[in-house]
Motif scaffolding. Structure first.
Motif, PDB file in Angstrom:
ATOM      1  N   LEU A  30       0.841  -1.192   0.000  1.00 31.04           N
ATOM      2  CA  LEU A  30       0.000   0.000   0.000  1.00 31.04           C
ATOM      3  C   LEU A  30       0.887   1.257   0.000  1.00 31.04           C
ATOM      4  O   LEU A  30       1.343   1.703   1.059  1.00 31.04           O
ATOM      5  CB  LEU A  30      -0.905   0.011   1.238  1.00 31.04           C
ATOM      6  N   PRO A  31       1.131   1.849  -1.154  1.00 31.66           N
ATOM      7  CA  PRO A  31       2.041   3.004  -1.216  1.00 31.66           C
ATOM      8  C   PRO A  31       1.592   4.176  -0.364  1.00 31.66           C
ATOM      9  O   PRO A  31       2.423   4.885   0.217  1.00 31.66           O
ATOM     10  CB  PRO A  31       2.046   3.375  -2.703  1.00 31.66           C
ATOM     11  N   ARG A  32       0.274   4.420  -0.279  1.00 26.00           N
ATOM     12  CA  ARG A  32      -0.208   5.613   0.436  1.00 26.00           C
ATOM     13  C   ARG A  32      -0.318   5.398   1.934  1.00 26.00           C
ATOM     14  O   ARG A  32      -0.619   6.340   2.678  1.00 26.00           O
ATOM     15  CB  ARG A  32      -1.567   6.041  -0.139  1.00 26.00           C
ATOM     16  N   PRO A 112       2.403   8.695   2.846  1.00 33.30           N
ATOM     17  CA  PRO A 112       2.466   8.168   1.483  1.00 33.30           C
ATOM     18  C   PRO A 112       3.906   8.082   0.985  1.00 33.30           C
ATOM     19  O   PRO A 112       4.716   8.974   1.240  1.00 33.30           O
ATOM     20  CB  PRO A 112       1.659   9.179   0.669  1.00 33.30           C
ATOM     21  N   TRP A 113       4.222   6.995   0.286  1.00 28.98           N
ATOM     22  CA  TRP A 113       5.501   6.798  -0.385  1.00 28.98           C
ATOM     23  C   TRP A 113       5.262   6.879  -1.894  1.00 28.98           C
ATOM     24  O   TRP A 113       4.135   6.736  -2.365  1.00 28.98           O
ATOM     25  CB  TRP A 113       6.111   5.442  -0.042  1.00 28.98           C
ATOM     26  N   GLU A 114       6.330   7.081  -2.635  1.00 30.56           N
ATOM     27  CA  GLU A 114       6.253   7.133  -4.093  1.00 30.56           C
ATOM     28  C   GLU A 114       6.563   5.760  -4.680  1.00 30.56           C
ATOM     29  O   GLU A 114       7.508   5.080  -4.242  1.00 30.56           O
ATOM     30  CB  GLU A 114       7.261   8.157  -4.621  1.00 30.56           C
ATOM     31  N   VAL A 115       5.766   5.350  -5.657  1.00 27.65           N
ATOM     32  CA  VAL A 115       6.077   4.140  -6.416  1.00 27.65           C
ATOM     33  C   VAL A 115       7.051   4.527  -7.522  1.00 27.65           C
ATOM     34  O   VAL A 115       6.695   5.242  -8.462  1.00 27.65           O
ATOM     35  CB  VAL A 115       4.809   3.500  -7.021  1.00 27.65           C
ATOM     36  N   GLU A 116       8.287   4.078  -7.398  1.00 21.84           N
ATOM     37  CA  GLU A 116       9.305   4.393  -8.409  1.00 21.84           C
ATOM     38  C   GLU A 116       9.057   3.596  -9.683  1.00 21.84           C
ATOM     39  O   GLU A 116       9.101   4.139 -10.785  1.00 21.84           O
ATOM     40  CB  GLU A 116      10.698   4.074  -7.865  1.00 21.84           C
ATOM     41  N   ARG A 117       8.788   2.295  -9.518  1.00 25.11           N
ATOM     42  CA  ARG A 117       8.522   1.447 -10.682  1.00 25.11           C
ATOM     43  C   ARG A 117       8.056   0.087 -10.176  1.00 25.11           C
ATOM     44  O   ARG A 117       8.251  -0.268  -9.011  1.00 25.11           O
ATOM     45  CB  ARG A 117       9.769   1.278 -11.555  1.00 25.11           C
ATOM     46  N   TYR A 118       7.458  -0.676 -11.079  1.00 26.92           N
ATOM     47  CA  TYR A 118       7.097  -2.066 -10.797  1.00 26.92           C
ATOM     48  C   TYR A 118       7.099  -2.827 -12.108  1.00 26.92           C
ATOM     49  O   TYR A 118       6.985  -2.243 -13.204  1.00 26.92           O
ATOM     50  CB  TYR A 118       5.744  -2.167 -10.091  1.00 26.92           C
ATOM     51  N   GLU A 124      10.008 -13.363 -11.566  1.00 27.02           N
ATOM     52  CA  GLU A 124       9.968 -12.498 -10.387  1.00 27.02           C
ATOM     53  C   GLU A 124       9.115 -11.265 -10.655  1.00 27.02           C
ATOM     54  O   GLU A 124       9.156 -10.699 -11.744  1.00 27.02           O
ATOM     55  CB  GLU A 124      11.379 -12.049  -9.992  1.00 27.02           C
ATOM     56  N   ALA A 125       8.354 -10.858  -9.643  1.00 18.93           N
ATOM     57  CA  ALA A 125       7.589  -9.607  -9.691  1.00 18.93           C
ATOM     58  C   ALA A 125       8.173  -8.662  -8.652  1.00 18.93           C
ATOM     59  O   ALA A 125       8.535  -9.083  -7.548  1.00 18.93           O
ATOM     60  CB  ALA A 125       6.114  -9.866  -9.411  1.00 18.93           C
ATOM     61  N   ARG A 126       8.247  -7.383  -8.997  1.00 17.18           N
ATOM     62  CA  ARG A 126       9.009  -6.454  -8.151  1.00 17.18           C
ATOM     63  C   ARG A 126       8.340  -5.095  -8.118  1.00 17.18           C
ATOM     64  O   ARG A 126       7.760  -4.642  -9.097  1.00 17.18           O
ATOM     65  CB  ARG A 126      10.427  -6.332  -8.712  1.00 17.18           C
ATOM     66  N   VAL A 127       8.467  -4.416  -6.949  1.00 14.24           N
ATOM     67  CA  VAL A 127       8.041  -3.029  -6.833  1.00 14.24           C
ATOM     68  C   VAL A 127       9.100  -2.271  -6.040  1.00 14.24           C
ATOM     69  O   VAL A 127       9.682  -2.805  -5.085  1.00 14.24           O
ATOM     70  CB  VAL A 127       6.652  -2.910  -6.161  1.00 14.24           C
ATOM     71  N   VAL A 128       9.377  -1.038  -6.464  1.00 16.67           N
ATOM     72  CA  VAL A 128      10.347  -0.171  -5.793  1.00 16.67           C
ATOM     73  C   VAL A 128       9.597   1.064  -5.297  1.00 16.67           C
ATOM     74  O   VAL A 128       8.916   1.741  -6.084  1.00 16.67           O
ATOM     75  CB  VAL A 128      11.484   0.241  -6.743  1.00 16.67           C
ATOM     76  N   LEU A 129       9.725   1.347  -3.994  1.00 18.05           N
ATOM     77  CA  LEU A 129       9.036   2.487  -3.383  1.00 18.05           C
ATOM     78  C   LEU A 129      10.056   3.352  -2.652  1.00 18.05           C
ATOM     79  O   LEU A 129      11.065   2.840  -2.138  1.00 18.05           O
ATOM     80  CB  LEU A 129       7.962   2.017  -2.396  1.00 18.05           C
ATOM     81  N   SER A 130       9.792   4.644  -2.582  1.00 16.46           N
ATOM     82  CA  SER A 130      10.746   5.531  -1.919  1.00 16.46           C
ATOM     83  C   SER A 130      10.024   6.631  -1.151  1.00 16.46           C
ATOM     84  O   SER A 130       8.888   7.000  -1.464  1.00 16.46           O
ATOM     85  CB  SER A 130      11.710   6.149  -2.933  1.00 16.46           C
ATOM     86  N   LEU A 131      10.724   7.159  -0.160  1.00 14.41           N
ATOM     87  CA  LEU A 131      10.275   8.314   0.602  1.00 14.41           C
ATOM     88  C   LEU A 131      11.453   9.272   0.692  1.00 14.41           C
ATOM     89  O   LEU A 131      12.490   8.924   1.273  1.00 14.41           O
ATOM     90  CB  LEU A 131       9.813   7.893   2.001  1.00 14.41           C
ATOM     91  N   ARG A 132      11.307  10.458   0.104  1.00 10.01           N
ATOM     92  CA  ARG A 132      12.375  11.454   0.117  1.00 10.01           C
ATOM     93  C   ARG A 132      12.000  12.585   1.062  1.00 10.01           C
ATOM     94  O   ARG A 132      10.917  13.164   0.947  1.00 10.01           O
ATOM     95  CB  ARG A 132      12.617  12.007  -1.289  1.00 10.01           C
ATOM     96  N   VAL A 133      12.905  12.894   1.959  1.00  6.08           N
ATOM     97  CA  VAL A 133      12.672  13.948   2.945  1.00  6.08           C
ATOM     98  C   VAL A 133      13.675  15.076   2.710  1.00  6.08           C
ATOM     99  O   VAL A 133      14.878  14.842   2.597  1.00  6.08           O
ATOM    100  CB  VAL A 133      12.807  13.395   4.381  1.00  6.08           C
TER     101      VAL A 133
END
Length: 335
Positions: A30-32, A112-118, A124-133
């Protein structure tokens, strides 16, 4: 032949989700809601490995997202009076545990985090999430550093792989205080009961805690049943647990193993040796789930004096530095 794998955007009980599918496994993040990996399932066996909120519980879950799925805690656990010192400064956090006057569980598991890509390839299935402060982010008022948290979840027929990365984007050294409040169903198999479950965790010494659930800096002896936790294993509900331990890797691995004797299957949560501590909480002896929580640092570490920083996990990241660790959740058949 590689297992079929897919990654796609969808919903989890009405909340925006990224779903990963690989062979018999499926997972949802859940990204948000703090990039919480809220579900990990084995479809053909009907296993629900993580504690998931039911459809009618979603609003309560979003108001308090710390006891379902895999919440990210940064900084984790409790901080005395909502304060801690770091490099000549004092950080002040809002109190959210008023009965004990502590700050509990940091900030990032609710944001909320950002979905960088999936995507998916090679089974394999993959998701990359990030939080920039940075200075524009609401966290900066309490933790005045520029940094990036990155989570990579990869699902395959072997189970779930997690990578967490903390990068200091600023010009001052920053504290790296992190944990996962992982909520494991016990039992996770339909038809099994709590009495079918036995847990082993690579814990070492148990920290003594005061009435505010803050460490005194001393250790206390393990009880006779509890002493089997890192050895032959015990029921996750042998008594009410809200215990903090040092990690004591075995055979070079830092892990939790949950065995279901009826199913003759073992769930392994291998968290990497960068996590120096374990918190173990069983939901007031719920009989249905418990949280083996890998932590980088001792609870309230910046306020604990007289102990070596390495021992209490008080890690600093210089400008440009990266801290990184990986974990896995997978099954072993014992038949």
């Amino acid at each position: 032949m590689a297992a079929e794998a897919r990654a796609y955007e969808g919903e989890f009980h009405g909340e925006a989700a990224v779903w990963l599918l690989a062979g018999d496994f499926e997972a949802a993040v859940l990204p948000r809601v703090g990039a919480n990996l809220i579900a990990l399932r084995h479809k053909s066996r009907g296993y629900r490995i993580l504690r998931e909120p039911e459809p009618g519980e979603m609003e309560a879950f979003k108001a308090n997202p710390g006891v379902h799925g895999i919440p990210v805690l940064f900084p984790p656990n409790r901080y005395e009076d909502g304060r801690f010192p770091w490099k000549g400064k004092e950080y002040r956090f809002p109190i959210n545990e008023p009965a004990r006057n502590n700050r509990l569980h940091g900030f990032v598991h609710t944001l909320p985090w950002e979905v960088e890509r999936y995507g998916a390839d090679g089974g394999e299935a993959r998701v990359v999430l990030s939080l920039r402060v940075d200075e524009s982010h609401p966290i900066y008022a309490y933790l005045p550093h520029r940094f990036t948290l990155t989570l990579v979840y990869t699902l395959s027929e072997e189970g779930l792989h997690q990578q967490i990365r903390v990068r200091n984007d600023g010009e001052d050294e920053m504290p790296c205080l992190l944990a996962f409040h992982t909520a494991i169903n016990a039992p996770f198999a339909p038809g099994s009961k709590a009495g079918d479950c036995r847990v082993k965790i690579t814990v070492g010494k148990r920290w003594e805690m005061n009435e505010r659930m803050l460490p005194t800096g001393r250790f206390q002896p393990l009880g006779p049943v509890e002493a089997e936790l890192p050895a032959s294993g015990i029921s996750p509900y042998f008594e009410e647990m809200d215990n903090h331990y040092t990690a004591a890797p075995q055979d070079g691995r830092n892990r939790m193993e949950l065995t279901d004797s009826r199913e003759r299957v073992k769930l392994v949560y291998d968290v990497g040796t960068g996590f120096k501590h374990w918190m173990v909480w069983n939901g007031f002896n719920s009989g249905s789930f418990f949280c083996p929580e890998p932590q980088v640092n001792l609870v309230n570490a910046p306020n604990v004096s007289g102990l070596p920083p390495e021992e209490i996990g008080l890690i600093g990241l210089e400008p440009g530095a990266i801290w990184e660790e990986t974990s896995r959740l997978y099954l072993i058949d014992l038949k």
